[in-house]
Design an enzyme around this catalytic site. Structure first.
Site, PDB file in Angstrom:
ATOM      1  N   TRP A 160       0.842  -1.195   0.000  1.00 21.89           N
ATOM      2  CA  TRP A 160       0.000   0.000   0.000  1.00 21.89           C
ATOM      3  C   TRP A 160       0.880   1.250   0.000  1.00 21.89           C
ATOM      4  O   TRP A 160       1.998   1.234   0.492  1.00 21.89           O
ATOM      5  CB  TRP A 160      -0.965   0.012   1.182  1.00 21.89           C
ATOM      6  CG  TRP A 160      -0.350   0.073   2.555  1.00 21.89           C
ATOM      7  CD1 TRP A 160      -0.123  -0.979   3.398  1.00 21.89           C
ATOM      8  CD2 TRP A 160       0.087   1.247   3.259  1.00 21.89           C
ATOM      9  NE1 TRP A 160       0.438  -0.541   4.581  1.00 21.89           N
ATOM     10  CE2 TRP A 160       0.585   0.833   4.516  1.00 21.89           C
ATOM     11  CE3 TRP A 160       0.134   2.606   2.946  1.00 21.89           C
ATOM     12  CZ2 TRP A 160       1.097   1.710   5.468  1.00 21.89           C
ATOM     13  CZ3 TRP A 160       0.652   3.501   3.890  1.00 21.89           C
ATOM     14  CH2 TRP A 160       1.126   3.040   5.134  1.00 21.89           C
TER      15      TRP A 160
ATOM     16  N   THR B  93       4.866  -0.443  19.026  1.00 19.68           N
ATOM     17  CA  THR B  93       4.290   0.353  17.950  1.00 19.68           C
ATOM     18  C   THR B  93       3.028  -0.298  17.402  1.00 19.68           C
ATOM     19  O   THR B  93       2.018   0.373  17.142  1.00 19.68           O
ATOM     20  CB  THR B  93       5.315   0.513  16.811  1.00 19.68           C
ATOM     21  OG1 THR B  93       6.493   1.095  17.333  1.00 19.68           O
ATOM     22  CG2 THR B  93       4.780   1.382  15.710  1.00 19.68           C
TER      23      THR B  93
ATOM     24  N   GLU C  30       9.011  -2.590  18.132  1.00 18.85           N
ATOM     25  CA  GLU C  30       8.070  -2.841  17.047  1.00 18.85           C
ATOM     26  C   GLU C  30       6.741  -3.373  17.592  1.00 18.85           C
ATOM     27  O   GLU C  30       5.668  -3.050  17.068  1.00 18.85           O
ATOM     28  CB  GLU C  30       8.661  -3.830  16.033  1.00 18.85           C
ATOM     29  CG  GLU C  30       9.841  -3.272  15.247  1.00 18.85           C
ATOM     30  CD  GLU C  30       9.432  -2.268  14.174  1.00 18.85           C
ATOM     31  OE1 GLU C  30       8.288  -1.809  14.164  1.00 18.85           O
ATOM     32  OE2 GLU C  30      10.279  -1.948  13.323  1.00 18.85           O
TER      33      GLU C  30
ATOM     34  N   HIS D 113       7.393  -6.312  10.942  1.00 20.07           N
ATOM     35  CA  HIS D 113       8.725  -5.885  11.366  1.00 20.07           C
ATOM     36  C   HIS D 113       9.081  -6.447  12.742  1.00 20.07           C
ATOM     37  O   HIS D 113      10.247  -6.773  13.012  1.00 20.07           O
ATOM     38  CB  HIS D 113       8.792  -4.358  11.364  1.00 20.07           C
ATOM     39  CG  HIS D 113       8.570  -3.762  10.005  1.00 20.07           C
ATOM     40  ND1 HIS D 113       8.239  -2.430   9.809  1.00 20.07           N
ATOM     41  CD2 HIS D 113       8.615  -4.322   8.763  1.00 20.07           C
ATOM     42  CE1 HIS D 113       8.103  -2.201   8.500  1.00 20.07           C
ATOM     43  NE2 HIS D 113       8.322  -3.336   7.857  1.00 20.07           N
TER      44      HIS D 113
ATOM     45  N   ASP E 190       2.003  -3.473   9.256  1.00 15.86           N
ATOM     46  CA  ASP E 190       3.425  -3.358   8.905  1.00 15.86           C
ATOM     47  C   ASP E 190       4.304  -3.600  10.122  1.00 15.86           C
ATOM     48  O   ASP E 190       5.303  -4.324  10.063  1.00 15.86           O
ATOM     49  CB  ASP E 190       3.728  -1.957   8.365  1.00 15.86           C
ATOM     50  CG  ASP E 190       3.405  -1.803   6.898  1.00 15.86           C
ATOM     51  OD1 ASP E 190       2.958  -2.776   6.270  1.00 15.86           O
ATOM     52  OD2 ASP E 190       3.612  -0.694   6.367  1.00 15.86           O
ATOM     53  N   GLU E 191       3.954  -2.954  11.230  1.00 10.37           N
ATOM     54  CA  GLU E 191       4.769  -3.084  12.436  1.00 10.37           C
ATOM     55  C   GLU E 191       4.785  -4.527  12.927  1.00 10.37           C
ATOM     56  O   GLU E 191       5.782  -5.000  13.481  1.00 10.37           O
ATOM     57  CB  GLU E 191       4.244  -2.157  13.545  1.00 10.37           C
ATOM     58  CG  GLU E 191       4.086  -0.694  13.162  1.00 10.37           C
ATOM     59  CD  GLU E 191       5.390   0.001  12.790  1.00 10.37           C
ATOM     60  OE1 GLU E 191       6.456  -0.641  12.794  1.00 10.37           O
ATOM     61  OE2 GLU E 191       5.336   1.204  12.482  1.00 10.37           O
TER      62      GLU E 191
ATOM     63  N   GLU F  33       8.832   1.848   6.339  1.00 12.58           N
ATOM     64  CA  GLU F  33       8.432   2.706   7.452  1.00 12.58           C
ATOM     65  C   GLU F  33       8.157   4.137   7.002  1.00 12.58           C
ATOM     66  O   GLU F  33       7.331   4.832   7.592  1.00 12.58           O
ATOM     67  CB  GLU F  33       9.525   2.703   8.527  1.00 12.58           C
ATOM     68  CG  GLU F  33       9.678   1.391   9.270  1.00 12.58           C
ATOM     69  CD  GLU F  33       8.611   1.197  10.329  1.00 12.58           C
ATOM     70  OE1 GLU F  33       7.911   2.172  10.657  1.00 12.58           O
ATOM     71  OE2 GLU F  33       8.480   0.069  10.840  1.00 12.58           O
TER      72      GLU F  33
ATOM     73  N   GLU G 263       7.001   8.600  14.126  1.00  5.75           N
ATOM     74  CA  GLU G 263       7.224   7.983  12.819  1.00  5.75           C
ATOM     75  C   GLU G 263       8.050   8.890  11.912  1.00  5.75           C
ATOM     76  O   GLU G 263       8.889   8.416  11.142  1.00  5.75           O
ATOM     77  CB  GLU G 263       5.878   7.675  12.147  1.00  5.75           C
ATOM     78  CG  GLU G 263       5.032   6.619  12.818  1.00  5.75           C
ATOM     79  CD  GLU G 263       5.474   5.199  12.497  1.00  5.75           C
ATOM     80  OE1 GLU G 263       6.444   5.042  11.720  1.00  5.75           O
ATOM     81  OE2 GLU G 263       4.865   4.257  13.020  1.00  5.75           O
TER      82      GLU G 263
ATOM     83  N   HIS H 135       4.621   5.476   6.648  1.00  2.00           N
ATOM     84  CA  HIS H 135       3.762   5.685   7.809  1.00  2.00           C
ATOM     85  C   HIS H 135       3.616   7.170   8.147  1.00  2.00           C
ATOM     86  O   HIS H 135       2.509   7.717   8.191  1.00  2.00           O
ATOM     87  CB  HIS H 135       4.302   4.924   9.014  1.00  2.00           C
ATOM     88  CG  HIS H 135       4.406   3.452   8.791  1.00  2.00           C
ATOM     89  ND1 HIS H 135       5.034   2.600   9.685  1.00  2.00           N
ATOM     90  CD2 HIS H 135       3.974   2.657   7.777  1.00  2.00           C
ATOM     91  CE1 HIS H 135       4.976   1.365   9.224  1.00  2.00           C
ATOM     92  NE2 HIS H 135       4.339   1.383   8.070  1.00  2.00           N
TER      93      HIS H 135
END
Length: 398
Positions: free
Chosen positions: A89, A226, A223, A259, A255-256, A170, A132, A173
């Site tokens: 995305w 987050t 992570e 990660h 996403d986090e 990242e 971020e 974000h």
């Protein structure tokens, strides 16, 4: 992003000098041959002392050589967690298209959705966004770690590839969060931009000592923190009627989560090859307490004019709104203990065994300290302070 809001410092530091609470015998770590003579991996004489008693390049040469063997593992087990750029995305997927004839109508709809977001939500969201946006600091931090840094800026090693592509993922974000807040008209963008510039200029001090063992313990924790924070802002956005913002926060949290898995896999392999060293590093980071990456945030007003610490107040609002709390901090610790089987290991000796016992007991100790701190905070219930991010409107802290 290596980020998340700080669990209240007073909750965790108030009782640091007190003895840990007694835990049931079932929680005591079973150690293998504790008294046996061990030939530990050699320790290196610490480097020069720097800020806060921290040392530079604290990893022993033998452990550094171990880290250098992890490249193939990172290539096979960590890099596949990255997503193809063309399939990932992008911020534009969630924002009004500026070239569309009905762009202004879509912005109007966005502003209508965000009109119901309360100021405490905006403060937490903006604080997360500022964290971020300080991404250059986090890439720099990873490149301070011995044995894994990107020496050229375009190194083809698995470590260099991971650092750059993690940073690239990242970067989306803060970009998306910033544009959404700008279009909403609900926040003071100049005050936010000043805070971002000040934070990047100030840097961060995670106390990782150029040591990849410590560094990847830190990122494994951060992570997950987050992910929790963004997941809760997603849930709250839905409650306030902004489904698009909920999807934004949920996508960032996803996403986090990937990660988090990546960094924890690195520690998985270090545990497999050096369980004593991994356990000692885990305990070391937890004794220092995980310093949140935005702890040096400053808008140029909160301290200078109001005499208050911006990060502490932001963290208080995050705690009050249950976005990220000291209890979450304890839960993350417990999760990592289970993930790395700290209580079950029979391959630890000497100091590592003692460190494991400390780690197993710590989550309950943090919870009890937090309960006491929360009881004390009731005396300050209703306390508020203005935040420049929301045009100096008063926001309740407790």
């Amino acid at each position: 992003m290596i980020k998340g809001t700080q669990p209240l410092a007073q909750s965790l530091s108030h009782g640091t000098s007190k003895k840990a609470h007694v835990i049931s015998r079932q929680r005591v770590v079973r150690c293998h041959a504790v008294a046996a003579a061990e030939r530990p991996i050699a320790t290196k004489t610490p480097g020069p002392i720097i800020m806060n008693g921290q040392v530079l390049h604290s990893l022993s040469q033998e452990r550094l050589e171990l880290v250098k063997t992890l490249g193939p593992y990172v290539e096979q087990q960590v890099l596949p967690l990255l997503k193809d750029t063309q399939k990932n995305w992008q911020p534009a997927d969630f924002l009004p298209e500026s070239s569309d004839p009905d762009f202004l109508d879509k912005v109007h709809d966005l502003r209508k959705r965000t009109s119901n977001l309360p100021d405490d939500y905006l403060v937490v969201f903006v604080g997360d966004m500022i964290t971020e946006e300080a991404l250059p600091t986090y890439m720099a931090m990873l490149n301070t770690l011995d044995g894994v840094r990107d020496d050229t800026g375009a190194s083809p090693t698995p470590w260099g590839t991971w650092t750059r592509q993690w940073t690239a993922e990242e970067n989306r974000h803060g970009d998306l969060m910033n544009k959404y807040m700008y279009l909403s008209g609900r926040v003071n963008m100049r005050a936010i931009e000043v805070t971002i510039q000040n934070l990047i200029g100030a840097g961060m001090d995670p106390k990782t000592e150029n040591n990849p063992y410590l560094g990847f313990i830190y990122t494994s924790f951060q992570e997950r923190a987050t992910k929790i924070s963004h997941g809760n802002t997603a849930r709250h956005a839905l409650t306030y009627g902004d489904e698009v913002l909920a999807k934004i926060c949920g996508s960032i949290a996803s996403d986090e989560g990937r990660h988090e898995i990546a960094y924890q896999r690195i520690i998985d392999e270090i545990y497999r090859k050096d369980p004593n060293g991994a356990t000692l590093a885990f305990a070391d980071m937890m004794r220092k307490q995980i310093v949140m990456p935005a702890h040096l945030m400053d808008d140029g007003e909160h301290t200078a004019v109001k005499g208050r610490n911006l990060f502490v107040d932001f963290s208080s609002v995050a705690e009050k709104t249950s976005t990220y709390t000291a209890m979450d901090y304890a839960d993350i610790m417990e999760h990592l203990n289970k993930k790395w089987r700290v209580a079950e290991r029979d391959d630890l000796t000497g100091e590592a065994c003692e460190a494991a016992d400390y780690l197993v007991k710590l989550p309950d100790r943090i919870r009890k300290l937090t309960e006491r701190a929360n009881a004390r905070k009731q005396k300050s219930k209703g306390q508020s302070t203005p935040f420049s991010w929301v045009f100096d409107r008063e926001v309740t802290l407790v």
